[in-house]
Design a protein around this motif. Structure first.
Motif, PDB file in Angstrom:
ATOM      1  N   PRO A   1       8.798   5.761  -8.474  1.00 28.85           N
ATOM      2  CA  PRO A   1       8.644   4.446  -9.118  1.00 28.85           C
ATOM      3  C   PRO A   1       8.054   3.434  -8.150  1.00 28.85           C
ATOM      4  CG  PRO A   1      10.950   4.905  -8.638  1.00 28.85           C
ATOM      5  CD  PRO A   1      10.208   6.173  -8.366  1.00 28.85           C
ATOM      6  N   PHE A   2       7.296   2.479  -8.693  1.00 32.78           N
ATOM      7  CA  PHE A   2       6.646   1.470  -7.861  1.00 32.78           C
ATOM      8  C   PHE A   2       7.691   0.447  -7.417  1.00 32.78           C
ATOM      9  CE2 PHE A   2       4.322  -2.561  -7.373  1.00 32.78           C
ATOM     10  CZ  PHE A   2       3.415  -2.181  -6.385  1.00 32.78           C
ATOM     11  N   ASP A   3       7.971   0.380  -6.106  1.00 31.02           N
ATOM     12  CA  ASP A   3       8.978  -0.529  -5.557  1.00 31.02           C
ATOM     13  C   ASP A   3       8.517  -0.973  -4.175  1.00 31.02           C
ATOM     14  OD1 ASP A   3      11.187  -2.003  -5.041  1.00 31.02           O
ATOM     15  OD2 ASP A   3      12.515  -0.305  -4.663  1.00 31.02           O
ATOM     16  N   PRO A   4       7.735  -2.068  -4.072  1.00 33.73           N
ATOM     17  CA  PRO A   4       7.205  -2.484  -2.768  1.00 33.73           C
ATOM     18  C   PRO A   4       8.233  -3.097  -1.833  1.00 33.73           C
ATOM     19  CG  PRO A   4       6.541  -4.027  -4.478  1.00 33.73           C
ATOM     20  CD  PRO A   4       7.230  -2.885  -5.183  1.00 33.73           C
ATOM     21  N   ARG A   5       9.372  -3.631  -2.360  1.00 32.67           N
ATOM     22  CA  ARG A   5      10.420  -4.253  -1.543  1.00 32.67           C
ATOM     23  C   ARG A   5       9.847  -5.362  -0.650  1.00 32.67           C
ATOM     24  NH1 ARG A   5      14.991  -1.075  -1.725  1.00 32.67           N
ATOM     25  NH2 ARG A   5      14.679   1.025  -2.545  1.00 32.67           N
ATOM     26  N   ILE A   6       9.134  -6.285  -1.247  1.00 35.61           N
ATOM     27  CA  ILE A   6       8.506  -7.385  -0.514  1.00 35.61           C
ATOM     28  C   ILE A   6       9.448  -8.578  -0.483  1.00 35.61           C
ATOM     29  CG2 ILE A   6       6.566  -9.000  -0.531  1.00 35.61           C
ATOM     30  CD1 ILE A   6       4.840  -6.836  -1.638  1.00 35.61           C
ATOM     31  N   ASN A   7       9.578  -9.218   0.703  1.00 39.65           N
ATOM     32  CA  ASN A   7      10.436 -10.387   0.876  1.00 39.65           C
ATOM     33  C   ASN A   7       9.913 -11.557   0.040  1.00 39.65           C
ATOM     34  OD1 ASN A   7      12.056 -12.437   1.773  1.00 39.65           O
ATOM     35  ND2 ASN A   7      11.961 -11.802   3.924  1.00 39.65           N
ATOM     36  N   ARG A   8      10.858 -12.315  -0.497  1.00 38.45           N
ATOM     37  CA  ARG A   8      10.471 -13.452  -1.331  1.00 38.45           C
ATOM     38  C   ARG A   8       9.880 -14.598  -0.519  1.00 38.45           C
ATOM     39  NH1 ARG A   8       9.261 -11.490  -5.663  1.00 38.45           N
ATOM     40  NH2 ARG A   8       9.113  -9.717  -4.266  1.00 38.45           N
ATOM     41  N   SER A   9      10.020 -14.568   0.822  1.00 35.33           N
ATOM     42  CA  SER A   9       9.500 -15.649   1.649  1.00 35.33           C
ATOM     43  C   SER A   9       8.035 -15.467   2.023  1.00 35.33           C
ATOM     44  CB  SER A   9      10.328 -15.764   2.935  1.00 35.33           C
ATOM     45  OG  SER A   9      10.244 -14.565   3.699  1.00 35.33           O
TER      46      SER A   9
ATOM     47  N   ALA B   1       0.833  -1.216   0.000  1.00 33.91           N
ATOM     48  CA  ALA B   1       0.000   0.000   0.000  1.00 33.91           C
ATOM     49  C   ALA B   1       0.862   1.259   0.000  1.00 33.91           C
ATOM     50  CB  ALA B   1      -0.934  -0.004   1.211  1.00 33.91           C
ATOM     51  N   LEU B   2       1.975   1.258   0.776  1.00 33.46           N
ATOM     52  CA  LEU B   2       2.871   2.420   0.805  1.00 33.46           C
ATOM     53  C   LEU B   2       3.529   2.629  -0.550  1.00 33.46           C
ATOM     54  CD1 LEU B   2       4.248   4.647   2.437  1.00 33.46           C
ATOM     55  CD2 LEU B   2       5.991   2.985   3.096  1.00 33.46           C
ATOM     56  N   ALA B   3       3.905   1.531  -1.217  1.00 34.72           N
ATOM     57  CA  ALA B   3       4.523   1.657  -2.542  1.00 34.72           C
ATOM     58  C   ALA B   3       3.533   2.237  -3.548  1.00 34.72           C
ATOM     59  CB  ALA B   3       5.019   0.293  -3.009  1.00 34.72           C
ATOM     60  N   VAL B   4       2.264   1.829  -3.457  1.00 38.25           N
ATOM     61  CA  VAL B   4       1.241   2.383  -4.357  1.00 38.25           C
ATOM     62  C   VAL B   4       1.053   3.871  -4.082  1.00 38.25           C
ATOM     63  CG1 VAL B   4      -1.198   2.286  -4.983  1.00 38.25           C
ATOM     64  CG2 VAL B   4       0.081   0.168  -4.667  1.00 38.25           C
ATOM     65  N   ALA B   5       1.029   4.242  -2.786  1.00 38.07           N
ATOM     66  CA  ALA B   5       0.869   5.667  -2.453  1.00 38.07           C
ATOM     67  C   ALA B   5       2.048   6.488  -2.963  1.00 38.07           C
ATOM     68  CB  ALA B   5       0.715   5.826  -0.936  1.00 38.07           C
ATOM     69  N   GLU B   6       3.282   5.969  -2.808  1.00 38.08           N
ATOM     70  CA  GLU B   6       4.449   6.680  -3.318  1.00 38.08           C
ATOM     71  C   GLU B   6       4.406   6.778  -4.845  1.00 38.08           C
ATOM     72  OE1 GLU B   6       6.778   8.222  -1.708  1.00 38.08           O
ATOM     73  OE2 GLU B   6       5.982   7.735   0.270  1.00 38.08           O
ATOM     74  N   TRP B   7       3.943   5.714  -5.490  1.00 36.06           N
ATOM     75  CA  TRP B   7       3.842   5.739  -6.955  1.00 36.06           C
ATOM     76  C   TRP B   7       2.847   6.799  -7.409  1.00 36.06           C
ATOM     77  CZ3 TRP B   7      -0.652   4.300  -9.709  1.00 36.06           C
ATOM     78  CH2 TRP B   7      -0.503   4.306 -11.086  1.00 36.06           C
ATOM     79  N   ARG B   8       1.745   6.957  -6.685  1.00 33.86           N
ATOM     80  CA  ARG B   8       0.759   7.981  -7.046  1.00 33.86           C
ATOM     81  C   ARG B   8       1.340   9.381  -6.907  1.00 33.86           C
ATOM     82  NH1 ARG B   8      -4.249   6.792  -3.412  1.00 33.86           N
ATOM     83  NH2 ARG B   8      -4.705   8.901  -4.089  1.00 33.86           N
ATOM     84  N   ARG B   9       2.358   9.528  -6.019  1.00 37.48           N
ATOM     85  CA  ARG B   9       2.999  10.842  -5.869  1.00 37.48           C
ATOM     86  C   ARG B   9       4.154  11.034  -6.846  1.00 37.48           C
ATOM     87  NH1 ARG B   9       1.643  10.003  -0.245  1.00 37.48           N
ATOM     88  NH2 ARG B   9       3.582   8.840   0.123  1.00 37.48           N
ATOM     89  N   GLY B  10       4.377  10.051  -7.733  1.00 34.56           N
ATOM     90  CA  GLY B  10       5.371  10.216  -8.778  1.00 34.56           C
ATOM     91  C   GLY B  10       6.602   9.350  -8.649  1.00 34.56           C
TER      92      GLY B  10
END
Length: 411
Positions: A139-147, A128-137
């Motif tokens: 790049p979309f980068d959620p940094r989610i763990n692969r586990s 959700a934070l990555a989507v909010a940052e993307w809306r402010r301009g």
């Protein structure tokens, strides 16, 4: 046969007593004559039971449990028992096991909560934070763990694909809008150049005409064409609106008109401008420009004959407290302090020219739905009141508004 007293628990930790009507206490079994010393609280409880004629009572005092049961008439049986070592041990083991089970359940709940926080809640929050940052301009980068669970990773990839498509779509939309914006600017520029060429041709043709009247007609047309050419330099603004910068436009237009008559705005005939910041749409800008051209040109030609001095005034201001149906009403007042319109009509040729100019002014005033008043007191004055139309957003502004609407939060 066995001893029936075993049914009463003679061999355990219990003591069996008989209570008489006079509250005397005796041992139930002669071979166990010992009578324990009962606490005062027990005596008080038994006294209360006898007073109430209670047939049965059970209570615990100082770790000893007492059970009273009426046997026959005033005689009652009192059994006093204490928890044995084995019972205490069994109770302690039971409590320990219950505590261990409760502790294990608590640890399991904590582990489940921590796992849910680590593998579910935090990844969703980062998404959700990555989507909010993307809306402010950003790049979309959620940094989610692969586990994290597979479903969350699928959701992340879906968001990543969606944001990439939306970003490309927005970039294409903005690029198209900028391209359209440049085309419109180029159109205005080409129209301005063409009108300037026409004005130059008219001026060249007028210089070859010997008739004064015909030459003046050519110059009038030239001034109108120059006004339109100047207008196209100001129609396209940089603030996201296709509107007319009235103040700068009128200053340049009047300077051009004065120069066309070989005059300066601060010599024999002075120019006074009082222009408020009012946005006028392109549809209204053309009539306003032509009205100003007609009034200033007529004043320069006819209002100050024989080298008289005077002033030409133009003011544009908002009308205070307009009617509700005319919100935003503005007043355009322009004229001169020359000899007046009636005096300028002394000759036949000037009467015809002035008549054409007034007809044009009235026609242009109707185009902007303006109320026109003409006053000849102390010169010639024209008063127009009209409601400016809303400026048209540029292509880039429209594209940006569409992007912002798409980025608005979902309620």
């Amino acid at each position: 046969m066995g001893d029936g007293r075993l049914l009463l628990g003679v061999n355990d930790n219990a003591r069996h007593l008989l209570l008489m009507g006079d509250q005397a206490i005796f041992s139930l079994f002669p071979d166990h004559p010992d009578i324990p010393e009962l606490p005062a609280a027990v005596h008080e409880r038994l006294k209360t039971d006898f007073t109430r004629h209670a047939l049965h009572d059970a209570f615990t005092i100082k770790g000893t449990t007492y059970v009273l049961q009426n046997a026959y008439g005033p005689v009652s049986l009192l059994v006093a028992t204490e928890r044995t070592h084995e019972e205490s041990r069994a109770l302690n083991i039971f409590l320990i096991r219950v505590g261990l089970i409760a502790g294990l359940l608590a640890l399991e709940l904590i582990a489940v909560a921590l796992a849910a926080r680590t593998f579910l809640v935090e990844p969703l929050e980062r998404l959700a934070l990555a989507v909010a940052e993307w809306r402010r301009g950003a790049p979309f980068d959620p940094r989610i763990n692969r586990s994290i669970p597979l479903e969350i990773r699928h959701l992340e990839r879906a968001f990543l694909r969606a944001t990439r498509r939306l970003t490309r779509h927005e970039q294409e939309l903005e690029k198209s809008a900028h391209h359209q914006d440049m085309l419109i600017r180029e159109i205005h520029h080409r129209v301005k150049n063409n009108l300037q060429v026409i004005a130059s041709l008219l001026n060249l043709q007028a210089s070859r005409i010997r008739s004064h009247e015909a030459r003046e007609e050519f110059r009038l047309v030239r001034d109108r064409v120059r006004a339109l050419a100047t207008l196209h330099r100001y129609l396209y603004s940089e603030n996201g609106l296709s509107a007319l910068d009235v103040q700068s436009f009128l200053e340049e237009l009047c300077s051009i008109l004065f120069s066309a008559h070989n005059m300066n705005t601060q010599t024999r005939i002075r120019l006074k401008l009082d222009i408020e910041h009012v946005l006028i749409s392109p549809d209204q800008a053309v009539p306003v420009a032509l009205i100003v051209t007609e009034v200033v040109s007529n004043a320069l030609r006819y209002a100050f004959p024989e080298n008289r001095s005077g002033a030409i005034s133009i003011s544009l201001r908002r009308v205070p407290n307009p009617p509700p149906e005319k919100e935003g009403l503005v007043e355009l007042e322009l004229g001169d302090n020359g000899i007046g319109l009636d005096a300028a009509r002394a000759s036949e040729s000037r009467t015809r020219r002035e008549g054409i100019g007034i007809q044009l002014i009235r026609g242009f005033a109707r185009q902007i739905n303006a109320d026109l008043l003409i006053n000849n007191d102390g010169g010639t004055w024209y008063n127009l009141k009209f409601v400016p139309a809303d400026p048209v957003p540029t292509a880039v502004a429209i594209a940006q508004q569409a992007i912002n609407r798409d980025d608005s939060p979902i309620s």
